[in-house]
Design a protein around this motif. Structure first.
Motif, PDB file in Angstrom:
ATOM      1  N   GLY A  76      19.018  -5.396   4.810  1.00  0.00           N
ATOM      2  CA  GLY A  76      19.786  -5.375   6.046  1.00  0.00           C
ATOM      3  C   GLY A  76      20.847  -6.442   6.041  1.00  0.00           C
ATOM      4  N   ALA A  77      21.503  -6.599   7.178  1.00  0.00           N
ATOM      5  CA  ALA A  77      22.525  -7.626   7.315  1.00  0.00           C
ATOM      6  C   ALA A  77      21.922  -8.983   6.974  1.00  0.00           C
ATOM      7  N   THR A  78      22.649  -9.754   6.174  1.00  0.00           N
ATOM      8  CA  THR A  78      22.116 -11.026   5.680  1.00  0.00           C
ATOM      9  C   THR A  78      21.672 -11.946   6.814  1.00  0.00           C
ATOM     10  N   GLU A  79      22.471 -12.048   7.842  1.00  0.00           N
ATOM     11  CA  GLU A  79      22.110 -12.929   8.954  1.00  0.00           C
ATOM     12  C   GLU A  79      20.776 -12.534   9.572  1.00  0.00           C
ATOM     13  N   LYS A  80      20.556 -11.220   9.715  1.00  0.00           N
ATOM     14  CA  LYS A  80      19.295 -10.766  10.302  1.00  0.00           C
ATOM     15  C   LYS A  80      18.125 -11.032   9.355  1.00  0.00           C
ATOM     16  N   ILE A  81      18.319 -10.774   8.072  1.00  0.00           N
ATOM     17  CA  ILE A  81      17.235 -11.001   7.117  1.00  0.00           C
ATOM     18  C   ILE A  81      16.781 -12.460   7.155  1.00  0.00           C
ATOM     19  N   PHE A  82      17.721 -13.385   7.296  1.00  0.00           N
ATOM     20  CA  PHE A  82      17.380 -14.805   7.241  1.00  0.00           C
ATOM     21  C   PHE A  82      16.980 -15.399   8.593  1.00  0.00           C
ATOM     22  N   THR A  83      17.313 -14.730   9.679  1.00  0.00           N
ATOM     23  CA  THR A  83      16.962 -15.278  10.996  1.00  0.00           C
ATOM     24  C   THR A  83      15.896 -14.473  11.718  1.00  0.00           C
ATOM     25  N   ASN A  84      15.831 -13.170  11.434  1.00  0.00           N
ATOM     26  CA  ASN A  84      14.873 -12.325  12.144  1.00  0.00           C
ATOM     27  C   ASN A  84      14.417 -11.181  11.243  1.00  0.00           C
ATOM     28  N   PRO A  85      13.738 -11.508  10.119  1.00  0.00           N
ATOM     29  CA  PRO A  85      13.314 -10.441   9.196  1.00  0.00           C
ATOM     30  C   PRO A  85      12.328  -9.492   9.868  1.00  0.00           C
ATOM     31  N   GLY A  86      12.333  -8.257   9.379  1.00  0.00           N
ATOM     32  CA  GLY A  86      11.478  -7.247   9.985  1.00  0.00           C
ATOM     33  C   GLY A  86      10.118  -7.117   9.337  1.00  0.00           C
ATOM     34  N   SER A 130       0.836  -1.195   0.000  1.00  0.00           N
ATOM     35  CA  SER A 130       0.000   0.000   0.000  1.00  0.00           C
ATOM     36  C   SER A 130       0.872   1.246   0.000  1.00  0.00           C
ATOM     37  N   GLU A 131       0.253   2.378  -0.387  1.00  0.00           N
ATOM     38  CA  GLU A 131       0.988   3.639  -0.466  1.00  0.00           C
ATOM     39  C   GLU A 131       1.580   4.015   0.886  1.00  0.00           C
ATOM     40  N   THR A 132       0.903   3.660   1.961  1.00  0.00           N
ATOM     41  CA  THR A 132       1.403   3.990   3.291  1.00  0.00           C
ATOM     42  C   THR A 132       2.475   3.017   3.742  1.00  0.00           C
ATOM     43  N   SER A 133       2.803   2.038   2.878  1.00  0.00           N
ATOM     44  CA  SER A 133       3.751   1.001   3.269  1.00  0.00           C
ATOM     45  C   SER A 133       5.037   1.047   2.463  1.00  0.00           C
ATOM     46  N   GLN A 134       5.310   2.161   1.828  1.00  0.00           N
ATOM     47  CA  GLN A 134       6.472   2.219   0.957  1.00  0.00           C
ATOM     48  C   GLN A 134       7.778   2.415   1.713  1.00  0.00           C
ATOM     49  N   GLN A 135       7.722   2.617   3.014  1.00  0.00           N
ATOM     50  CA  GLN A 135       8.943   2.736   3.791  1.00  0.00           C
ATOM     51  C   GLN A 135       9.628   1.377   3.893  1.00  0.00           C
ATOM     52  N   THR A 136      10.898   1.337   3.569  1.00  0.00           N
ATOM     53  CA  THR A 136      11.636   0.081   3.607  1.00  0.00           C
ATOM     54  C   THR A 136      12.017  -0.266   5.036  1.00  0.00           C
ATOM     55  N   VAL A 137      11.826  -1.536   5.411  1.00  0.00           N
ATOM     56  CA  VAL A 137      12.287  -2.000   6.707  1.00  0.00           C
ATOM     57  C   VAL A 137      13.797  -2.154   6.653  1.00  0.00           C
ATOM     58  N   GLY A 138      14.468  -1.748   7.714  1.00  0.00           N
ATOM     59  CA  GLY A 138      15.920  -1.847   7.756  1.00  0.00           C
ATOM     60  C   GLY A 138      16.558  -0.545   7.313  1.00  0.00           C
ATOM     61  N   VAL A 139      17.861  -0.531   7.211  1.00  0.00           N
ATOM     62  CA  VAL A 139      18.601   0.665   6.830  1.00  0.00           C
ATOM     63  C   VAL A 139      19.200   0.441   5.450  1.00  0.00           C
ATOM     64  N   PRO A 140      18.623   1.067   4.396  1.00  0.00           N
ATOM     65  CA  PRO A 140      19.118   0.817   3.038  1.00  0.00           C
ATOM     66  C   PRO A 140      20.422   1.527   2.721  1.00  0.00           C
ATOM     67  N   PHE A 141      20.855   2.430   3.611  1.00  0.00           N
ATOM     68  CA  PHE A 141      22.002   3.266   3.299  1.00  0.00           C
ATOM     69  C   PHE A 141      23.233   2.823   4.083  1.00  0.00           C
ATOM     70  N   VAL A 142      24.403   2.989   3.470  1.00  0.00           N
ATOM     71  CA  VAL A 142      25.656   2.652   4.132  1.00  0.00           C
ATOM     72  C   VAL A 142      26.610   3.834   4.013  1.00  0.00           C
ATOM     73  N   GLU A 143      27.510   3.956   4.963  1.00  0.00           N
ATOM     74  CA  GLU A 143      28.462   5.057   4.965  1.00  0.00           C
ATOM     75  C   GLU A 143      29.481   4.880   3.845  1.00  0.00           C
ATOM     76  N   ASN A 144      29.805   5.976   3.185  1.00  0.00           N
ATOM     77  CA  ASN A 144      30.842   5.975   2.143  1.00  0.00           C
ATOM     78  C   ASN A 144      30.533   4.935   1.060  1.00  0.00           C
ATOM     79  N   ALA A 145      29.287   4.930   0.579  1.00  0.00           N
ATOM     80  CA  ALA A 145      28.839   3.934  -0.393  1.00  0.00           C
ATOM     81  C   ALA A 145      29.534   4.114  -1.736  1.00  0.00           C
ATOM     82  N   ARG A 146      29.716   2.994  -2.444  1.00  0.00           N
ATOM     83  CA  ARG A 146      30.257   3.041  -3.803  1.00  0.00           C
ATOM     84  C   ARG A 146      29.183   3.553  -4.761  1.00  0.00           C
ATOM     85  N   MET A 147      27.965   3.008  -4.649  1.00  0.00           N
ATOM     86  CA  MET A 147      26.836   3.456  -5.465  1.00  0.00           C
ATOM     87  C   MET A 147      25.678   3.828  -4.550  1.00  0.00           C
ATOM     88  N   THR A 148      24.940   4.853  -4.936  1.00  0.00           N
ATOM     89  CA  THR A 148      23.734   5.231  -4.211  1.00  0.00           C
ATOM     90  C   THR A 148      22.557   5.288  -5.176  1.00  0.00           C
TER      91      THR A 148
END
Length: 276
Positions: A253-263, A12-30
């Motif tokens: 998010g971190a792979t381990e978290k996505i596979f063991t405790n997804p948000g 839904s339109e109100t659900s477009q916020q991504t769970v987790g943190v999509p951004f990383v410091e000093n990223a190669r691509m944004t």
């Protein structure tokens, strides 16, 4: 905010916020607010995510969810489709890759692609690897070219298998060797990012294991983005995982978290096999 599906099965339109943190410091691509349309059809909606330096980012999700379409945005492979329109911002080292001044030829050297099916040129093994450095002027002579070819094949874990066969056709190699040859071809032009679209789907388990080992080794020098249907592969090779659903980025998010405790429930349903 709890993300949910609407009555049409879409986020839904109100659900477009991504769970987790999509951004990383000093990223190669944004990537910020990226949409992709094929004619009137919206294939990718409002994707914001980063590709970190020296990381493996895996993209997972059901068939047709948009992960390969998004991957092709990262080196403008979609430009060849007249009906395709990409909007939003995608930068490489701070430069907007869709700016009118950006030449796609050097861009695709900086952001290399390895496809689902091995596609060596119908040329010798040497010529497959040397083609890119030659056309991009990265070698000043034959000695330089030979050094680049050897170095690339070593990095691709293929040198010992082909060093006495460099003038044989690349298509004479086994499927797994052909895929590693294609990886060597991508490496040879000194990329910053390597995109891999289901690179092991056509390979047997032994060849798959070799490519996965290679991905781990290459991630110390390059940023790698891999699209895969094999969740076990994503869990083995990546540091971060992004889950796509019907053209939207649901969670990253971190792979381990996505596979063991997804948000998000959608992520959990996919990982546990309830759908997909």
């Amino acid at each position: 905010m709890q993300l949910r599906l609407d009555t049409n099965g879409e986020l839904s339109e109100t659900s477009q916020q991504t769970v987790g943190v999509p951004f990383v410091e000093n990223a190669r691509m944004t990537c910020r607010k990226v949409d992709v349309h094929y004619g009137e059809k919206c294939a990718i909606k409002n994707i914001s995510i980063d590709v970190g330096r020296n990381e493996v980012l895996a993209m997972i999700g059901p068939s047709g969810c948009g992960k390969s379409t998004f991957l092709r945005c990262l080196n403008r492979m979609n430009d060849s489709l007249a009906s395709c329109r990409v909007s939003g911002d995608i930068t490489l080292d701070g430069v907007n890759i869709y700016a009118p001044t950006v030449d796609v030829v050097p861009l695709r050297a900086q952001v290399g692609m390895v496809f689902q099916k091995p596609n060596p040129f119908p040329k010798s093994i040497f010529d497959n690897v040397s083609y890119g450095p030659r056309i991009h002027g990265l070698a000043t002579g034959k000695a330089d070219l030979s050094e680049i070819v050897e170095s690339s094949l070593i990095k691709a874990g293929l040198w010992d298998e082909v060093k006495d066969r460099l003038h044989e056709s690349g298509t004479s190699l086994s499927g797994g060797q052909q895929q590693r040859l294609c990886i060597a071809r991508a490496i040879a032009v000194s990329p910053e990012v390597i995109l891999m679209d289901e690179p092991c789907s056509a390979l047997d388990p032994i060849a798959t294991a070799k490519v996965e080992e290679l991905i781990a080794e290459l991630s110390t020098q390059y940023s790698i983005v891999i699209v895969t249907h094999a969740m076990q592969q994503a869990s083995r090779v990546s540091q971060r995982t992004a889950y796509f659903h019907m053209g939207s980025l649901v969670e990253v998010g971190a792979t381990e978290k996505i596979f063991t405790n997804p948000g998000h429930q959608l992520t959990e349903d996919y990982i546990t096999g309830r759908f997909g």
